[in-house]
Design a protein around this motif. Structure first.
Motif, PDB file in Angstrom:
ATOM      1  N   TYR A  66       0.813  -1.220   0.000  1.00 59.13           N
ATOM      2  CA  TYR A  66       0.000   0.000   0.000  1.00 59.13           C
ATOM      3  C   TYR A  66       0.845   1.267   0.000  1.00 59.13           C
ATOM      4  CZ  TYR A  66      -4.019  -2.960   0.980  1.00 59.13           C
ATOM      5  OH  TYR A  66      -5.006  -3.909   0.896  1.00 59.13           O
ATOM      6  N   GLU A  67       2.039   1.186   0.567  1.00 61.63           N
ATOM      7  CA  GLU A  67       2.871   2.384   0.649  1.00 61.63           C
ATOM      8  C   GLU A  67       4.330   1.981   0.776  1.00 61.63           C
ATOM      9  OE1 GLU A  67       2.644   6.765   2.784  1.00 61.63           O
ATOM     10  OE2 GLU A  67       1.642   5.056   3.710  1.00 61.63           O
ATOM     11  N   SER A  68       5.216   2.685   0.103  1.00 62.82           N
ATOM     12  CA  SER A  68       6.648   2.416   0.193  1.00 62.82           C
ATOM     13  C   SER A  68       7.399   3.722  -0.025  1.00 62.82           C
ATOM     14  CB  SER A  68       7.086   1.375  -0.845  1.00 62.82           C
ATOM     15  OG  SER A  68       6.825   1.836  -2.160  1.00 62.82           O
ATOM     16  N   GLY A  69       8.687   3.679   0.277  1.00 68.70           N
ATOM     17  CA  GLY A  69       9.484   4.888   0.120  1.00 68.70           C
ATOM     18  C   GLY A  69       9.196   5.908   1.200  1.00 68.70           C
ATOM     19  N   VAL A  70       9.219   7.195   0.839  1.00 65.84           N
ATOM     20  CA  VAL A  70       8.932   8.273   1.788  1.00 65.84           C
ATOM     21  C   VAL A  70       7.434   8.273   2.088  1.00 65.84           C
ATOM     22  CG1 VAL A  70       9.013  10.746   2.222  1.00 65.84           C
ATOM     23  CG2 VAL A  70      10.864   9.643   0.953  1.00 65.84           C
ATOM     24  N   ALA A  71       7.097   8.126   3.346  1.00 66.27           N
ATOM     25  CA  ALA A  71       5.694   7.949   3.734  1.00 66.27           C
ATOM     26  C   ALA A  71       5.028   9.285   4.032  1.00 66.27           C
ATOM     27  CB  ALA A  71       5.609   7.062   4.965  1.00 66.27           C
ATOM     28  N   SER A  72       3.740   9.333   3.825  1.00 66.73           N
ATOM     29  CA  SER A  72       2.958  10.518   4.164  1.00 66.73           C
ATOM     30  C   SER A  72       2.661  10.532   5.664  1.00 66.73           C
ATOM     31  CB  SER A  72       1.656  10.522   3.362  1.00 66.73           C
ATOM     32  OG  SER A  72       0.895   9.362   3.664  1.00 66.73           O
ATOM     33  N   TYR A  73       1.932  11.535   6.111  1.00 64.69           N
ATOM     34  CA  TYR A  73       1.645  11.694   7.538  1.00 64.69           C
ATOM     35  C   TYR A  73       0.905  10.490   8.096  1.00 64.69           C
ATOM     36  CZ  TYR A  73      -0.446  13.395  11.852  1.00 64.69           C
ATOM     37  OH  TYR A  73      -0.851  13.535  13.156  1.00 64.69           O
ATOM     38  N   LYS A  74       1.342  10.031   9.254  1.00 68.21           N
ATOM     39  CA  LYS A  74       0.652   8.986  10.015  1.00 68.21           C
ATOM     40  C   LYS A  74       0.589   9.440  11.477  1.00 68.21           C
ATOM     41  CE  LYS A  74       0.500   5.915   6.625  1.00 68.21           C
ATOM     42  NZ  LYS A  74       0.984   6.885   5.599  1.00 68.21           N
ATOM     43  N   HIS A  75      -0.434   9.025  12.172  1.00 68.79           N
ATOM     44  CA  HIS A  75      -0.495   9.325  13.607  1.00 68.79           C
ATOM     45  C   HIS A  75       0.542   8.511  14.375  1.00 68.79           C
ATOM     46  CE1 HIS A  75      -4.081  11.889  13.598  1.00 68.79           C
ATOM     47  NE2 HIS A  75      -4.528  11.101  12.639  1.00 68.79           N
ATOM     48  N   MET A  76       0.923   7.355  13.827  1.00 68.26           N
ATOM     49  CA  MET A  76       1.914   6.516  14.492  1.00 68.26           C
ATOM     50  C   MET A  76       2.733   5.771  13.441  1.00 68.26           C
ATOM     51  SD  MET A  76       1.382   3.387  17.234  1.00 68.26           S
ATOM     52  CE  MET A  76       0.645   2.305  16.000  1.00 68.26           C
ATOM     53  N   TYR A  77       4.043   5.841  13.578  1.00 68.69           N
ATOM     54  CA  TYR A  77       4.952   5.059  12.742  1.00 68.69           C
ATOM     55  C   TYR A  77       5.607   3.997  13.622  1.00 68.69           C
ATOM     56  CZ  TYR A  77       4.881   9.115   9.547  1.00 68.69           C
ATOM     57  OH  TYR A  77       4.507  10.140   8.707  1.00 68.69           O
ATOM     58  N   PHE A  78       5.853   2.812  13.088  1.00 64.04           N
ATOM     59  CA  PHE A  78       6.743   1.884  13.778  1.00 64.04           C
ATOM     60  C   PHE A  78       7.437   1.010  12.752  1.00 64.04           C
ATOM     61  CE2 PHE A  78       2.776  -0.537  13.641  1.00 64.04           C
ATOM     62  CZ  PHE A  78       3.202  -1.809  13.254  1.00 64.04           C
ATOM     63  N   ASN A  79       8.708   0.748  13.015  1.00 62.24           N
ATOM     64  CA  ASN A  79       9.518  -0.068  12.121  1.00 62.24           C
ATOM     65  C   ASN A  79       9.524  -1.513  12.588  1.00 62.24           C
ATOM     66  OD1 ASN A  79      10.433   1.996  10.307  1.00 62.24           O
ATOM     67  ND2 ASN A  79      11.751   2.751  11.956  1.00 62.24           N
ATOM     68  N   ALA A  80       9.726  -2.415  11.662  1.00 58.38           N
ATOM     69  CA  ALA A  80       9.760  -3.851  11.971  1.00 58.38           C
ATOM     70  C   ALA A  80      11.167  -4.236  12.414  1.00 58.38           C
ATOM     71  CB  ALA A  80       9.329  -4.668  10.752  1.00 58.38           C
ATOM     72  N   THR A  81      11.481  -3.935  13.681  1.00 63.30           N
ATOM     73  CA  THR A  81      12.811  -4.194  14.219  1.00 63.30           C
ATOM     74  C   THR A  81      12.707  -4.978  15.519  1.00 63.30           C
ATOM     75  OG1 THR A  81      12.840  -2.149  15.522  1.00 63.30           O
ATOM     76  CG2 THR A  81      13.626  -2.020  13.242  1.00 63.30           C
ATOM     77  N   LYS A  82      13.853  -5.468  15.994  1.00 66.44           N
ATOM     78  CA  LYS A  82      13.883  -6.188  17.269  1.00 66.44           C
ATOM     79  C   LYS A  82      13.465  -5.274  18.423  1.00 66.44           C
ATOM     80  CE  LYS A  82      17.430  -9.567  16.024  1.00 66.44           C
ATOM     81  NZ  LYS A  82      18.799 -10.086  16.316  1.00 66.44           N
ATOM     82  N   ASN A  83      13.883  -4.025  18.353  1.00 67.11           N
ATOM     83  CA  ASN A  83      13.528  -3.102  19.429  1.00 67.11           C
ATOM     84  C   ASN A  83      12.030  -2.820  19.454  1.00 67.11           C
ATOM     85  OD1 ASN A  83      16.168  -2.991  20.193  1.00 67.11           O
ATOM     86  ND2 ASN A  83      16.343  -0.767  20.088  1.00 67.11           N
ATOM     87  N   SER A  84      11.394  -2.764  18.284  1.00 66.12           N
ATOM     88  CA  SER A  84       9.938  -2.601  18.253  1.00 66.12           C
ATOM     89  C   SER A  84       9.252  -3.784  18.921  1.00 66.12           C
ATOM     90  CB  SER A  84       9.459  -2.466  16.804  1.00 66.12           C
ATOM     91  OG  SER A  84       9.920  -1.272  16.228  1.00 66.12           O
ATOM     92  N   MET A  85       9.776  -4.995  18.682  1.00 65.53           N
ATOM     93  CA  MET A  85       9.229  -6.180  19.325  1.00 65.53           C
ATOM     94  C   MET A  85       9.412  -6.114  20.845  1.00 65.53           C
ATOM     95  SD  MET A  85      10.339 -10.180  18.941  1.00 65.53           S
ATOM     96  CE  MET A  85      11.843  -9.867  19.877  1.00 65.53           C
ATOM     97  N   LYS A  86      10.591  -5.670  21.304  1.00 63.57           N
ATOM     98  CA  LYS A  86      10.846  -5.554  22.738  1.00 63.57           C
ATOM     99  C   LYS A  86       9.893  -4.537  23.376  1.00 63.57           C
ATOM    100  CE  LYS A  86      15.760  -6.598  22.113  1.00 63.57           C
ATOM    101  NZ  LYS A  86      17.126  -6.010  22.102  1.00 63.57           N
ATOM    102  N   ILE A  87       9.687  -3.422  22.691  1.00 59.59           N
ATOM    103  CA  ILE A  87       8.762  -2.400  23.196  1.00 59.59           C
ATOM    104  C   ILE A  87       7.361  -2.963  23.321  1.00 59.59           C
ATOM    105  CG2 ILE A  87       7.615  -0.231  22.577  1.00 59.59           C
ATOM    106  CD1 ILE A  87      10.297   0.677  21.371  1.00 59.59           C
ATOM    107  N   TRP A  88       6.926  -3.690  22.305  1.00 56.77           N
ATOM    108  CA  TRP A  88       5.575  -4.255  22.315  1.00 56.77           C
ATOM    109  C   TRP A  88       5.406  -5.295  23.422  1.00 56.77           C
ATOM    110  CZ3 TRP A  88       0.757  -3.678  21.172  1.00 56.77           C
ATOM    111  CH2 TRP A  88      -0.107  -4.776  21.124  1.00 56.77           C
ATOM    112  N   VAL A  89       6.355  -6.240  23.514  1.00 52.30           N
ATOM    113  CA  VAL A  89       6.257  -7.311  24.519  1.00 52.30           C
ATOM    114  C   VAL A  89       6.285  -6.722  25.927  1.00 52.30           C
ATOM    115  CG1 VAL A  89       7.428  -9.324  25.492  1.00 52.30           C
ATOM    116  CG2 VAL A  89       7.220  -9.089  23.012  1.00 52.30           C
ATOM    117  N   THR A  90       7.195  -5.784  26.177  1.00 53.59           N
ATOM    118  CA  THR A  90       7.278  -5.155  27.501  1.00 53.59           C
ATOM    119  C   THR A  90       5.992  -4.422  27.845  1.00 53.59           C
ATOM    120  OG1 THR A  90       9.665  -4.877  27.257  1.00 53.59           O
ATOM    121  CG2 THR A  90       8.577  -3.517  28.908  1.00 53.59           C
TER     122      THR A  90
END
Length: 266
Positions: A66-90
């Motif tokens: 649906y979207e790639s490259g430079v993204a338009s405005y979003k209320h929330m961004y999150f990247n698919a990283t290990k730290n994102s997983m740690k934040i979510w699990v915690t």
């Protein structure tokens, strides 16, 4: 059978209230926090043009095709990283834990088995636990870890104290001198470590900004309550210093000394 059914029906409204309170507390605390920040720091905020605002550091994984490259405005961004997983699990673990604690305490309150001193201690400790959660979120989100070990020390000891508080929240349970001294000892360690670390400089010497002073007071006042209230609960037993009590006092003093040395090196 009829008695059991009546008992279940009579418990149902209490359980509903307890579950509702358990949901409301974790749901309301972060929005209240952000609202306070918005009010206190609104002079640092800037207006965002939602039509032209973009984000070039978002990996767009969860948007897929649906979207790639430079993204338009979003209320929330999150990247698919290990730290994102740690934040979510915690975050999930913290929300579930807070829900269960509140539900348990509300049930005790409705059943009139609540020890009010322990309820006071639990309520006063919410800020410290929330501060820890927020700190770890920021550490992972910013890739900033210089204060990690220092914060982990306070988190582990704070959790140990809260476990003891929850155990003693039921007025039907006996408050042993060992558990009371355990709560007070951990709190006294926090008072000494916090005072040595930043409280004296930020609050008494006036070197801290307003948000730092509020933060330090929000951490120090609950610790002082954790020192005093458990001792008041067992004051009658503290008047007679027998061999067992003397041994427990020595162990607590050793724990405080060792803990302070460890904390000062982190």
């Amino acid at each position: 059978m009829a008695v059991e059914r009546q008992s279940l029906l009579s418990r149902s409204p209490r359980e509903c209230v307890a579950r509702l309170c358990g949901c409301l507390v974790p749901a309301l605390v972060p929005p209240l926090h952000v609202a306070v920040l918005y009010y206190a720091w609104r002079q640092f905020a800037r207006s965002v043009d939602k039509h032209y605002c973009t984000c070039s550091c978002w990996d767009t994984v969860f948007k897929g095709t649906y979207e790639s490259g430079v993204a338009s405005y979003k209320h929330m961004y999150f990247n698919a990283t290990k730290n994102s997983m740690k934040i979510w699990v915690t975050t999930v673990i913290c929300i579930i834990s807070l829900y269960e604690c509140v539900r348990y305490l509300v049930n005790l309150l409705l059943e009139r088995h609540m020890r009010l001193s322990m309820l006071t201690l639990f309520l006063s400790s919410i800020y410290a636990h929330y501060y820890s959660w927020w700190a770890y979120i920021n550490y992972w989100n910013d890739d900033f870890y210089s204060q990690w070990n220092h914060q982990m020390f306070f988190t582990i000891t704070e959790l140990a104290s809260t476990v003891l508080v929850l155990q003693l929240a039921d007025s039907r349970k006996f408050i042993s001198t060992r558990k009371a001294l355990g709560i007070s000892g951990i709190a006294l360690l926090h008072v000494l470590a916090g005072g040595w670390d930043q409280f004296v400089m930020n609050v008494f010497r006036g070197a801290g900004h307003v948000h730092q002073v509020v933060r330090d007071l929000g951490l120090m006042v609950p610790d002082l309550l954790h020192v005093v209230l458990p001792l008041l609960e067992v004051r009658s037993r503290m008047r007679v210093v027998d061999k067992e009590l003397a041994k427990e006092l020595i162990l607590i003093l050793i724990f405080i000394a060792v803990g302070f040395l460890i904390c000062s090196q982190l």
